[in-house]
Design a protein around this motif. Structure first.
Motif, PDB file in Angstrom:
ATOM      1  N   UNK A 303       0.825  -1.244  -0.035  1.00  0.00           N
ATOM      2  CA  UNK A 303       0.018  -0.007   0.172  1.00  0.00           C
ATOM      3  C   UNK A 303       0.813   1.426  -0.062  1.00  0.00           C
ATOM      4  N   UNK A 304       2.025   1.282   0.730  1.00  0.00           N
ATOM      5  CA  UNK A 304       2.743   2.551   0.743  1.00  0.00           C
ATOM      6  C   UNK A 304       3.456   2.759  -0.722  1.00  0.00           C
ATOM      7  N   UNK A 308       2.882   6.329  -2.935  1.00  0.00           N
ATOM      8  CA  UNK A 308       4.113   7.101  -3.288  1.00  0.00           C
ATOM      9  C   UNK A 308       3.801   7.343  -4.603  1.00  0.00           C
ATOM     10  N   UNK A 309       3.387   6.091  -5.373  1.00  0.00           N
ATOM     11  CA  UNK A 309       3.069   6.338  -6.851  1.00  0.00           C
ATOM     12  C   UNK A 309       2.096   7.162  -7.316  1.00  0.00           C
ATOM     13  N   UNK A 310       1.046   6.963  -6.296  1.00  0.00           N
ATOM     14  CA  UNK A 310      -0.183   7.987  -6.632  1.00  0.00           C
ATOM     15  C   UNK A 310       0.064   9.445  -6.350  1.00  0.00           C
ATOM     16  N   UNK A 311       0.862   9.694  -5.575  1.00  0.00           N
ATOM     17  CA  UNK A 311       1.197  11.106  -5.199  1.00  0.00           C
ATOM     18  C   UNK A 311       2.098  11.459  -6.501  1.00  0.00           C
ATOM     19  N   UNK A 312       2.972  10.768  -6.819  1.00  0.00           N
ATOM     20  CA  UNK A 312       3.746  11.023  -8.060  1.00  0.00           C
ATOM     21  C   UNK A 312       2.869  11.326  -9.238  1.00  0.00           C
ATOM     22  N   UNK A 403      17.511  -5.953 -14.098  1.00  0.00           N
ATOM     23  CA  UNK A 403      18.346  -4.824 -13.725  1.00  0.00           C
ATOM     24  C   UNK A 403      17.395  -3.568 -13.599  1.00  0.00           C
ATOM     25  N   UNK A 404      16.345  -3.428 -14.769  1.00  0.00           N
ATOM     26  CA  UNK A 404      15.532  -2.288 -14.726  1.00  0.00           C
ATOM     27  C   UNK A 404      14.768  -2.212 -13.486  1.00  0.00           C
ATOM     28  N   UNK A 405      14.046  -3.244 -13.300  1.00  0.00           N
ATOM     29  CA  UNK A 405      13.179  -3.407 -12.045  1.00  0.00           C
ATOM     30  C   UNK A 405      14.022  -3.020 -10.813  1.00  0.00           C
ATOM     31  N   UNK A 406      15.184  -3.338 -10.708  1.00  0.00           N
ATOM     32  CA  UNK A 406      16.067  -2.799  -9.529  1.00  0.00           C
ATOM     33  C   UNK A 406      16.507  -1.608  -9.521  1.00  0.00           C
ATOM     34  N   UNK A 407      16.432  -0.946 -10.649  1.00  0.00           N
ATOM     35  CA  UNK A 407      17.022   0.557 -10.779  1.00  0.00           C
ATOM     36  C   UNK A 407      15.832   1.601 -10.800  1.00  0.00           C
ATOM     37  N   UNK A 408      14.776   1.252 -11.229  1.00  0.00           N
ATOM     38  CA  UNK A 408      13.458   2.127 -11.358  1.00  0.00           C
ATOM     39  C   UNK A 408      13.104   2.713 -10.045  1.00  0.00           C
ATOM     40  N   UNK A 409      12.296   3.957 -10.123  1.00  0.00           N
ATOM     41  CA  UNK A 409      11.731   3.942  -8.872  1.00  0.00           C
ATOM     42  C   UNK A 409      10.527   3.314  -8.583  1.00  0.00           C
ATOM     43  N   UNK A 410       9.886   3.041  -9.481  1.00  0.00           N
ATOM     44  CA  UNK A 410       8.601   2.266  -9.590  1.00  0.00           C
ATOM     45  C   UNK A 410       8.668   1.032 -10.460  1.00  0.00           C
ATOM     46  N   UNK A 411       8.024  -0.405 -10.112  1.00  0.00           N
ATOM     47  CA  UNK A 411       7.810  -1.168 -11.003  1.00  0.00           C
ATOM     48  C   UNK A 411       6.303  -1.700 -10.996  1.00  0.00           C
ATOM     49  N   UNK A 441      -6.292   4.541 -14.574  1.00  0.00           N
ATOM     50  CA  UNK A 441      -5.879   5.065 -13.152  1.00  0.00           C
ATOM     51  C   UNK A 441      -5.763   6.467 -13.114  1.00  0.00           C
ATOM     52  N   UNK A 442      -4.759   6.992 -14.067  1.00  0.00           N
ATOM     53  CA  UNK A 442      -4.409   8.388 -14.163  1.00  0.00           C
ATOM     54  C   UNK A 442      -5.785   9.234 -14.388  1.00  0.00           C
TER      55      UNK A 442
END
Ligand code: F6R
Length: 633
Positions: A303-304, A308-312, A403-411, A441-442
């Motif tokens: 949920x966190x 955070x993603x929703x705020x973004x 690697x992308x999943x590890x480096x992105x802000x959101x996955x 969603x947006x």
């Protein structure tokens, strides 16, 4: 784009390595090879051009026994293996990895490209080293051998050699002078170390380009980072940076079940994966779109993270979608959908172009990197560049451990399941579904569309899997078309609006597996050039959907017909009787709301490409010159 494996443990190394390479075949099939230290501590190398099967055919019987890889026989063994997608030098036995130095003391496998290989090669040739292959990789092994002449500590040798390399690499190295140590290093190419134990309690380590080659043995993994080196011995894994400073290894336990690579009765993986698409879309929607009245849940982790993603999402001023090939085409569908629904600018960029200009990106942008594998070199570089410029990055990937999943802000995992066939099919529909969910969603959060419109779209989206099933139950007409048009030299695909990217994807699928020249155009672009190609030999496959561009598309088809082209319609609405003579063949598919139609119109194009390639006797799952994970730029 090449796959590497290394093993240190008490099992017979070659059968185990070959078995792991089988899981990496999607990364290339130009050649395969193994090297190991035998009981007399001699370096033995076997390699063969072509598919892994060719290597298996030349292995001595004692190394071939299936299941031998699971026998622990007391002594410790070490070996490395490689599957090649050729970059430097033809796909022949000599250029196949592993490569060894002139004194046959060191063997090495490599994924990536050493950019300064030519300078290194010249330097080493002047110092008396004889090169056998045309590869960039051989420079590295000769360099290691050269440096090891005056340096007994092999770890220092590896560090010194890496210091001289420019470019991308994942490496596994063994040396007969240091038979108890396996070295692995990573820079801009993936590498994972599996930390396991055999049935007798002996520690064992498997280093591979992808966890899929390891999870049969252990689910305890260390993901090496760029600029890290691992020295692996029976005592454990020592990780250091390029300066030689020790780095604490982080062992992650992943939940991935051992992956069964099974065609489940289908002739090819591609056909199986096409038929999996109803469930792929169901999976992708599951837990995210429960019912038309509930808000969409995007990330599905905590949920966190969702909050955070929703705020973004509230603050972003623009979306930039970046990908390559099929992932790029999926991103294009997303652009049409999100821009229309959310009224926010959405740009789509080919990753390889994005990274080499100075793109305008800032902290008001949401960058979405799209990648089935999560390892594509250009897309990964675009992700890093976007983050440097202050944008938040969301990765849509089929590989949560990439690697992308590890480096992105959101996955946002797209949940297509393992895709084995080199031609992407189910990952495309999964990516498109994920972008639809994001757009919905947006639009909900920003109140950008009428709630009734959003509810109608959600309701229709939930019905898509059953409609894909209907398309999949009616393949006879597509098989007949494949026989009829299978010998065409060129094929054009046309569509408009949200289906324009579907035309591009249809053409991409056809050319990559059948080698027939194909192009996807907007129907409106036909008259600006491509129409000059048309004659009675060229099939023009048009995607017709009920909606604002239907009549426009009909006109474009008539323009093609007037030049004697052989017009074929894939239509989700009945074509009026008086217009039916425009087409040699018409395939009707179920109707749905226009913005969602790519999830249905894509399916017959995938099937048509499949049946045409099959009809022509092509290697459907492993088409020539391609690899599934493109980790070189
Ligand atoms: C086409 C195909 C390729 C990939 C492209 C990007 O069928 O598979 O065009 O789509 O190489 O790969 P990913 O999505 O792994 O970044």
């Amino acid at each position: 784009m090449c796959g590497i494996v290394g093993y240190l443990g008490h099992k017979s190394p070659v059968p185990l390595i070959v078995d792991s390479l089988r899981h990496l075949e999607y990364r290339g099939y130009d050649s395969a090879g193994v090297a190991y230290l035998d009981n007399e501590n001699l370096l033995q190398v076997y390699k063969a051009s072509g598919k892994l099967m060719n290597l298996e055919n030349i292995l001595p019987a004692s190394l071939q026994i299936r299941g031998n890889g699971n026998v622990s026989n007391g002594a410790q063994h070490i070996g490395i293996g490689h599957i090649r997608w050729a970059t430097h030098g033809a796909a022949n036995d000599v250029n196949a990895h592993p490569h060894t130095g002139s004194r046959n003391e060191i063997a090495l496998v490599h994924n990536g490209i050493i950019e300064n290989f030519y300078e290194l090669r010249q330097e080493l040739q002047c110092k008396g080293h004889t090169f056998l292959s045309e590869t960039d990789t051989e420079s590295v092994v000769q360099l290691l051998e050269h440096l090891s002449q005056d340096e007994p500590d092999f770890c220092k040798v590896v560090l010194k050699a890496l210091d001289k390399l420019q470019g991308a690499y994942a490496l596994n190295v063994i040396s007969k002078k240091h038979p108890n140590k396996l070295y692995a290093a990573r820079n801009q190419a993936p590498l994972v170390i599996g930390v396991g134990q055999d049935a007798n309690g002996h520690p064992e380590y498997i280093v591979a380009s992808d966890a899929v080659a390891i999870v049969q043995h252990t689910n305890r993994l260390i993901y090496l980072k760029d600029g890290e080196i691992a020295e692996i011995s029976e005592q454990g894994v020592r990780i250091m940076n390029l300066k030689g400073d020790l780095v604490e290894p982080v062992i992650e336990t992943i939940s991935t079940d051992p992956l069964t690579i099974d065609k489940k009765g289908y002739k090819h993986f591609m056909l199986k994966e096409i038929y999996e698409q109803p469930d792929v879309v169901r999976n992708s929607l599951s837990g995210r779109l429960q019912s038309v009245h509930q808000p969409i849940w995007l990330l599905g982790n905590t949920p966190q993270a969702e909050e955070t993603f929703n705020r973004e999402l509230q603050d972003i001023g623009r979306i930039v979608i970046i990908g390559c090939g099929t992932s790029y085409n999926a991103g294009m569908v997303g652009k049409y959908f999100i821009e229309e629904l959310v009224q926010i600018p959405v740009e789509v960029e080919a990753a390889g172009e994005f990274r080499y200009r100075n793109p305008f990106i800032n902290n008001k942008d949401l960058v979405i990197t799209m990648s089935q594998s999560g390892e594509t070199a250009d897309t990964l570089a675009a992700l890093r560049l976007s983050r440097q410029k202050g944008a938040k990055v969301l990765t849509l990937t089929n590989r949560e451990d990439s690697t992308m999943a590890r480096e992105a802000d959101f996955v946002m995992p797209v949940r297509a399941g393992v895709e084995v066939s080199v031609a992407a099919t189910k990952s495309f529909t999964a990516q498109v579904t994920a972008l639809y969910l994001l757009g919905l969603a947006l639009a909900e959060k920003r109140k950008a569309s009428h709630p009734e419109q959003l509810e109608a779209l959600k309701s229709d989206l939930l019905k898509i899997p059953a409609r894909i099933e209907t398309v999949l139950h009616n393949t006879e007409p597509l098989q007949a078309m494949a026989r009829k048009y299978g010998h065409a030299r060129d094929v054009l695909f046309i569509a408009r609006g949200v289906n324009f990217p579907v035309a591009m994807e249809g053409a991409l699928k056809l050319k990559e597996i059948s080698y027939i020249h194909a192009e996807g155009y907007s129907g409106s672009e036909l008259k600006h050039g491509p129409i000059a190609m048309l004659d009675s030999n060229i099939p023009v496959i048009s995607v017709l959907t009920k909606g604002p561009v239907f009549e426009k598309m009909i006109s474009n088809c008539q323009e093609a017909k007037a030049r004697e082209a052989r017009c074929i319609a894939i239509s989700n609405t009945p074509i009026p009787k008086e217009l039916q003579t425009t087409f040699e063949d018409i395939l009707e598919i179920p109707e749905c709301m226009e913005p969602l139609s790519p999830l249905l119109t894509t399916i017959p194009l995938q099937l048509l490409a499949y049946y045409m390639a099959e009809f022509l006797g092509k290697d459907v799952d492993q088409p020539r010159n391609l690899a599934k994970s493109v980790t070189v730029e």
